[in-house]
Scaffold this motif. Sequence first.
Motif, PDB file in Angstrom:
ATOM      1  N   THR A 191       1.254   5.652  -1.594  1.00  0.00           N
ATOM      2  CA  THR A 191       0.573   6.847  -2.079  1.00  0.00           C
ATOM      3  C   THR A 191       0.908   7.072  -3.546  1.00  0.00           C
ATOM      4  N   THR A 214       0.854  -1.193   0.000  1.00  0.00           N
ATOM      5  CA  THR A 214       0.000   0.000   0.000  1.00  0.00           C
ATOM      6  C   THR A 214       0.886   1.238   0.000  1.00  0.00           C
ATOM      7  N   LEU A 219      -4.147   6.697  -1.542  1.00  0.00           N
ATOM      8  CA  LEU A 219      -3.538   5.428  -1.171  1.00  0.00           C
ATOM      9  C   LEU A 219      -4.026   4.340  -2.110  1.00  0.00           C
TER      10      LEU A 219
END
Length: 405
Positions: free
Chosen positions: A262, A260, A269
């Motif tokens: 950005t 995960t 996200l």
Amino acid sequence: MKKIALSALAALTLGSVAANATTLYQDENGQVFTKPGEGRTEIKNSTPLFAKADKLKFSGLTYIGYTYDDYKSRLADGTLNTKKDTSDFEIRRAYFQLKAYLLDDPKSYYRITFDVSKDVTGDEKVRAKYAYLYLNNILPATGVELGLVHRPWHDYEEHNAWYYRSISKILIEDKKHGPDLSNSADFGVMFKTRTQYFDADYGIFNGEGYHSASNGNGMSFEWRTTAHLLGVDGKDKQTKKTYWDASFFGQYNKAHKSVTLTDPTTGLLVTEQQDLIFGGLHTVFNMPSFLIAAQYVKSQDTSDIANTVSKQSGSGYSANAEFRMGSEKQYRLLARYDSWTPKTKTTYKGVTAEREDRAYIAGAAWRMNKNVEWVANVIITDNEAGSLKEKENGTQYMMTAEVSF
């Protein structure tokens, strides 16, 4: 007799159970059998053993140690390092293994190995490290492991080039200053080809390794090919043989890790299934009095998101040497240097760049006898200023007793 009783109990625990009890027999090397044969004598007053196998082989390996971690108190920019010095007696690893020879071919067997090691919380856990069926010569000069099996590279390097897993894992497995690309066992099928001048391990695996649950999103093709340039297989023969090997190894591991991050374009996200694709070149030259080895590894950037890189991408190299002395080469001096540069860039003093992680290992070892080896060493971690692992910088002092039977 206590050892025999414990072995019998372990066999029962591991599930090699049959309907009838049998007397135990032993050969001149101490190997225990469940059937009589040439060179075998009955063990008087032995505990009966319930087993379907013609032969059971038990072994164990433990790394007993003391470690003092002396971390640098401040980072390169002057801020305090949050890592605190530690001092610990420890069982770094403890393995217990059973091989059961179940087939007519004496080189085919079932193996299970239990592994005691610390988890991320520092608690000691017991897990299965290996649990597989090995079938010899299913193809010309080729056998196969089925189940929870070896991965192609680790076992080779640890039995031909770097004999001190008790103090440091190999480069591709190291977390503190290395890339942590792969651990040493996984669920799958691995073929093993052996000839005088060439051997290879290759197979299909889940890809996450035995420490992690399979995500079911993709499989991993992994390989090692080795040329024995002098026609000598040097596995575990470092004090007896002269050998020179050259190897190519790697993984093509689909959807290896869920990450995960950005998205730099949208600021949102996102979760990405990142592949792990790496390859390495390795060579080792060994004589009874010394060894020298070196390798180069490159891991590709597999991220599909613009202006990001995959977590385990980068490149690096490692070199190690060993000098042996004594009538039986029982005294050794050892050294190793590791370097890994992740593709992930960091900013330090206004400069955004890739940062190198480095480690230096130096030590001495004494092979007390065939069962016990002592090692004293230091590991200096010197990750570059601004590195994501800069907090690991410092000196590690270690004493180790490696016990095997």
